[in-house]
Design an enzyme around this catalytic site. Structure first.
Site, mmCIF file in Angstrom:
data_model
loop_
_atom_site.group_PDB
_atom_site.id
_atom_site.type_symbol
_atom_site.label_atom_id
_atom_site.label_comp_id
_atom_site.label_asym_id
_atom_site.label_seq_id
_atom_site.Cartn_x
_atom_site.Cartn_y
_atom_site.Cartn_z
ATOM 1 N N CYS A 2 -3.529 -4.652 12.737
ATOM 2 C CA CYS A 2 -2.085 -4.846 12.625
ATOM 3 C C CYS A 2 -1.328 -3.537 12.775
ATOM 4 O O CYS A 2 -1.827 -2.474 12.412
ATOM 5 C CB CYS A 2 -1.758 -5.438 11.271
ATOM 6 S SG CYS A 2 -2.607 -6.961 10.930
ATOM 7 N N ARG A 27 -4.287 -0.965 19.227
ATOM 8 C CA ARG A 27 -5.067 -1.174 18.014
ATOM 9 C C ARG A 27 -5.680 -2.570 17.953
ATOM 10 O O ARG A 27 -6.525 -2.840 17.110
ATOM 11 C CB ARG A 27 -4.185 -0.949 16.786
ATOM 12 C CG ARG A 27 -3.566 0.434 16.773
ATOM 13 C CD ARG A 27 -2.641 0.590 15.606
ATOM 14 N NE ARG A 27 -3.378 0.617 14.370
ATOM 15 C CZ ARG A 27 -3.866 1.705 13.827
ATOM 16 N NH1 ARG A 27 -3.687 2.864 14.406
ATOM 17 N NH2 ARG A 27 -4.534 1.660 12.700
ATOM 18 N N TRP A 75 -3.181 -8.968 13.607
ATOM 19 C CA TRP A 75 -4.576 -9.245 13.945
ATOM 20 C C TRP A 75 -5.056 -10.166 12.838
ATOM 21 O O TRP A 75 -5.232 -9.727 11.707
ATOM 22 C CB TRP A 75 -5.353 -7.934 13.973
ATOM 23 C CG TRP A 75 -6.726 -8.013 14.559
ATOM 24 C CD1 TRP A 75 -7.067 -7.921 15.872
ATOM 25 C CD2 TRP A 75 -7.969 -8.122 13.842
ATOM 26 N NE1 TRP A 75 -8.430 -7.984 16.021
ATOM 27 C CE2 TRP A 75 -9.016 -8.107 14.793
ATOM 28 C CE3 TRP A 75 -8.304 -8.236 12.499
ATOM 29 C CZ2 TRP A 75 -10.354 -8.202 14.445
ATOM 30 C CZ3 TRP A 75 -9.645 -8.341 12.144
ATOM 31 C CH2 TRP A 75 -10.652 -8.321 13.121
ATOM 32 N N ASN A 101 0.735 -4.853 6.750
ATOM 33 C CA ASN A 101 -0.652 -4.601 7.165
ATOM 34 C C ASN A 101 -1.507 -4.625 5.910
ATOM 35 O O ASN A 101 -1.130 -4.017 4.910
ATOM 36 C CB ASN A 101 -0.809 -3.207 7.791
ATOM 37 C CG ASN A 101 -0.193 -3.107 9.166
ATOM 38 O OD1 ASN A 101 0.321 -4.095 9.687
ATOM 39 N ND2 ASN A 101 -0.247 -1.929 9.744
ATOM 40 N N GLY A 102 -2.657 -5.267 5.973
ATOM 41 C CA GLY A 102 -3.532 -5.296 4.796
ATOM 42 C C GLY A 102 -3.817 -6.723 4.383
ATOM 43 O O GLY A 102 -3.583 -7.671 5.140
ATOM 44 N N GLU A 482 -25.564 3.221 20.970
ATOM 45 C CA GLU A 482 -24.177 3.398 21.414
ATOM 46 C C GLU A 482 -23.974 2.820 22.829
ATOM 47 O O GLU A 482 -22.969 2.164 23.094
ATOM 48 C CB GLU A 482 -23.813 4.894 21.357
ATOM 49 C CG GLU A 482 -22.563 5.332 22.108
ATOM 50 C CD GLU A 482 -21.247 4.726 21.598
ATOM 51 O OE1 GLU A 482 -21.258 4.045 20.561
ATOM 52 O OE2 GLU A 482 -20.229 4.933 22.270
ATOM 53 N N LYS A 486 -21.349 -0.194 23.581
ATOM 54 C CA LYS A 486 -20.237 -0.044 24.518
ATOM 55 C C LYS A 486 -20.258 -1.179 25.525
ATOM 56 O O LYS A 486 -19.239 -1.761 25.831
ATOM 57 C CB LYS A 486 -20.356 1.322 25.205
ATOM 58 C CG LYS A 486 -19.125 2.056 25.520
ATOM 59 C CD LYS A 486 -18.202 2.471 24.389
ATOM 60 C CE LYS A 486 -18.647 2.296 23.004
ATOM 61 N NZ LYS A 486 -17.902 2.852 21.952
ATOM 62 N N GLU A 489 -19.228 -4.463 23.840
ATOM 63 C CA GLU A 489 -17.816 -4.458 23.417
ATOM 64 C C GLU A 489 -16.862 -4.799 24.552
ATOM 65 O O GLU A 489 -15.911 -5.543 24.364
ATOM 66 C CB GLU A 489 -17.419 -3.055 22.913
ATOM 67 C CG GLU A 489 -17.812 -2.738 21.496
ATOM 68 C CD GLU A 489 -17.305 -1.359 21.087
ATOM 69 O OE1 GLU A 489 -16.596 -1.270 20.077
ATOM 70 O OE2 GLU A 489 -17.609 -0.361 21.768
ATOM 71 N N HIS A 505 -43.095 -4.014 19.438
ATOM 72 C CA HIS A 505 -43.135 -4.825 18.215
ATOM 73 C C HIS A 505 -42.229 -6.050 18.296
ATOM 74 O O HIS A 505 -41.781 -6.562 17.275
ATOM 75 C CB HIS A 505 -42.757 -3.967 17.004
ATOM 76 C CG HIS A 505 -43.702 -2.826 16.773
ATOM 77 N ND1 HIS A 505 -45.026 -3.012 16.460
ATOM 78 C CD2 HIS A 505 -43.512 -1.484 16.856
ATOM 79 C CE1 HIS A 505 -45.617 -1.836 16.335
ATOM 80 N NE2 HIS A 505 -44.726 -0.887 16.575
ATOM 81 N N LYS A 604 -8.919 -1.472 16.996
ATOM 82 C CA LYS A 604 -9.204 -0.037 17.069
ATOM 83 C C LYS A 604 -9.602 0.525 15.706
ATOM 84 O O LYS A 604 -10.586 1.221 15.576
ATOM 85 C CB LYS A 604 -7.968 0.693 17.608
ATOM 86 C CG LYS A 604 -8.135 2.209 17.743
ATOM 87 C CD LYS A 604 -9.062 2.542 18.884
ATOM 88 C CE LYS A 604 -9.385 4.006 18.979
ATOM 89 N NZ LYS A 604 -10.672 4.227 19.665
#
Ligand code: G6P
Length: 609
Positions: A2, A27, A75, A101-102, A482, A486, A489, A505, A604
């Site tokens: 948000c 964001r 969001w 926000n929150g 990573e 990426k 995402e 394994h 974000k």
């Protein structure tokens, strides 16, 4: 996640709210809304689910009049993505309008109580309860009502509130969700992110938890919830608008990948002392002696920052000789970590606002442990709450998927290894070797970027595969994680990172000609082992894209495709090997036609749990 923007001053609020909001869309959001107090204190409000740019033309035509307004990107957390659930929210009499926000944790019990008292709700969103609660206490003065209402609220909030019946002000409040006030000429701007205000002013005040600010067109003041006045220092933002603009690049992500060499350079600038084989990290000066005594390190982070922390674990154990462990913040905060007074907890975060990381930090502060932050955003909560810290100086990172900030974090962690190592047994020669290699690294990173056209070709070749393994060992195991993160995402392809040795394994069962593997195998202490892994994959007809060291001709004989990176010290290879992986993910996502900078469902900085 948000975002909040608010404006009060002598100029029209709406154009500013619109441009400010557009700069924080990165964001991640799923709905948006505006509220502007116009003539005769009429409230012009517009909110919708969906993308702001699809509504921009209509909004410009509406061009709400008025010099006071608030805006929001949501969001979704509590309540689905609907117009009713988006912000601003208002009370029964459409007097109070607010953006938040929150998360309000006790919203259900508050809502039940307020409904019994006759309040009518029109959404499922937790935020709406705040509007009604403030309404309950409103007797003509907005800040008094806000302070009284917040005493009953449990949860996190960054809030901007306006009222038609007390129209000449914005009231702002904070608890565990960032909010700042930009001080302009005859105007004040509220934002949850400095990117929204940097074209108007660079003078800011960061609110702390429990603070309530009142902004009028001519002045502002800050109190705590009990109305005690608080004096705050004005801080200066040290970056420019251009840094949050794309320029000629088609996406922020590619701009930020291209900036990776510069990011390393910025992180190490002025910090390397080659002759002494030492590094200078000014942010740690105050705790230098405490650091000599620590005998255990815990690194805590989320997402990409968590993978940087894992590389840090290898660096710190090998070069400092201190037992080091890494934990993802969302787990760490709920387990019972065994710590003592000689443990240091290091928190790695680009934004410095990730809720899980901050909660873990709070936990460690509670236990009296030395806390250190590796943070990019200056003035962020993490940078203010830790005992000491080092800024990565990566500049604003706008694409949701983190790239250049990762390089900044790795550069700081490698310097931290030298810093702590030299306090202990690390020899001058070793210190010199690492430090002098770090000075060369930005150039080597630039050279690595030159393979971008080849990587783009590989992206074309591999874009139609649906599954990928990424494998690596030792320093490059976290890079495999990573690289896979990426890719998933931004391209929405299935990709998993796995330690080369773990392949046999389980994961190897999935290998066939349709399941390619990206293998990171520079010439280092585990090279031979990686070659064996690649052979195991080839024996099962799996395709292999290798990331290898320049000059390694043998690898061409076994891998299907090879991307070369320059030679550097083993501990520093992650800063080179990750660059092709960032490019690979980027090009595949572009070819698949995805919104690379704002991938679906992601945010974000995750300011809620
Ligand atoms: C989100 C972002 C990731 C990022 C993670 C940690 O999930 O999408 O790119 O790595 O948060 O963020 P931080 O700001 O704490 O580094």
């Amino acid at each position: 996640m948000c975002g909040i923007v608010g404006y009060i001053g002598k100029k029209p609020a709406f154009p500013f709210l619109l441009s400010g909001l557009k700069r924080i869309l990165y964001r991640g959001y799923d709905s948006f809304g505006f509220g502007v107090i116009g003539k005769e204190n009429k409230l012009n409000c517009f909110k919708r689910p969906g993308k702001l740019d699809e509504w921009e033309q209509k909004l410009l035509e509406m061009n709400f009049e008025g010099n006071i307004g608030i805006a929001h990107t949501r969001w979704a957390t509590t309540g689905t993505v609907t117009e009713a659930n988006s912000h601003p929210h208002w009370d029964c009499h459409r007097n109070i309008f607010l953006v938040h926000n929150g998360i309000i944790e006790n919203y259900k019990e508050l809502k039940e109580k307020l409904e019994k008292e006759g309040h009518k709700f029109h959404s499922e969103c937790d935020t709406e309860v705040l509007a009604h609660l403030i309404e309950k206490f409103f007797k003509g003065n907005l800040e008094t009502a806000v302070r009284n209402a917040l005493k009953f609220v449990r949860g996190t909030y960054g809030l901007a509130i306006i009222a038609r019946n007390d129209p000449e002000k914005i009231v702002v409040a904070r608890n565990s969700s960032p909010i700042l006030i930009g001080i302009g000429e005859n105007e004040y701007i509220v934002a949850s992110d400095a990117a929204a205000i940097v074209d108007r002013t660079k003078k800011v005040i960061y609110l702390d938890d429990g603070e309530v600010a009142v902004l009028t067109p001519s002045r502002f003041f800050i109190t705590d919830i009990n109305q005690n006045q608080i004096e705050k220092n004005i801080k200066e933002i040290d970056w420019d608008l251009e840094e949050v603009q794309k320029g000629d690049y088609s996406h922020f992500m590619i701009k930020e990948i291209i900036e990776e060499p510069e990011t390393i350079e910025n992180a190490v600038r002025g910090r390397l002392m080659i002759e002494e084989g030492r590094v200078k990290l000014g942010g740690l000066d105050g705790i230098q002696e405490k650091l000599r005594k620590i005998n255990r390190i815990i690194l805590v982070a989320c997402g990409t920052a968590g993978y940087a922390a894992r590389v840090g674990e290898y660096m710190l154990e090998e070069y400092v000789g201190i037992p080091t462990e890494v934990d993802i913040a969302s787990e760490f905060r709920y387990r019972k970590p065994v710590v003592d007074k000689n443990t240091a907890a290091i928190f790695v975060s680009q934004s410095g606002e990730t809720a899980d990381t901050l909660a873990a930090l709070k936990e460690m502060k509670e236990k009296g442990i030395l806390t250190i932050g590796i943070t990019n955003v200056v003035g962020s909560t993490q940078s203010r709450e830790t005992d000491a810290g080092v800024y990565t100086r990566s500049g604003p990172e706008i694409a949701v998927a983190s790239t250049k900030a990762f390089l900044g974090q790795l550069a700081i962690l490698s310097m931290l290894a030298v810093y702590l190592g030299r306090q202990r047994e690390m020899a001058l020669v070793m210190g010199k070797r690492i430090v002098s290699e770090l000075t060369k690294l930005p150039e080597l990173a630039k050279e690595t970027l030159k393979s971008a056209p080849e990587i783009e070709k590989l992206a074309k070749k591999y874009k139609n595969f649906k599954n990928f393994w990424f494998i690596g060992r030792k320093y490059n195991f976290p890079i495999a994680l990573e690289g896979a993160l990426k890719l998933k995402e931004i391209s929405y392809l299935h990709a998993e990172g796995v330690a080369g040795g773990e392949l046999k394994h389980g994961p190897i069962a999935l290998i066939d000609e349709n399941f390619p593997t990206v293998a990171i195998c520079p010439l280092d202490s585990v090279y031979e082992k990686m070659i064996s892994n690649i052979q195991e994959i080839k024996a099962r007809e799996g395709k292999v894209i290798a990331v290898a060291t320049q000059g390694d001709k043998d690898i061409k004989k076994i891998a299907d495709d090879v991307i070369y990176i320059p030679k550097t010290l083993e501990m520093l290879t992650p800063m080179l090997s990750v660059i092709p992986l960032h490019l690979f993910a980027y090009y595949i996502a572009v070819l698949l036609g995805h919104d690379v900078d704002k991938p679906r469902n992601l945010a974000k900085s995750c300011t809620v749990e």
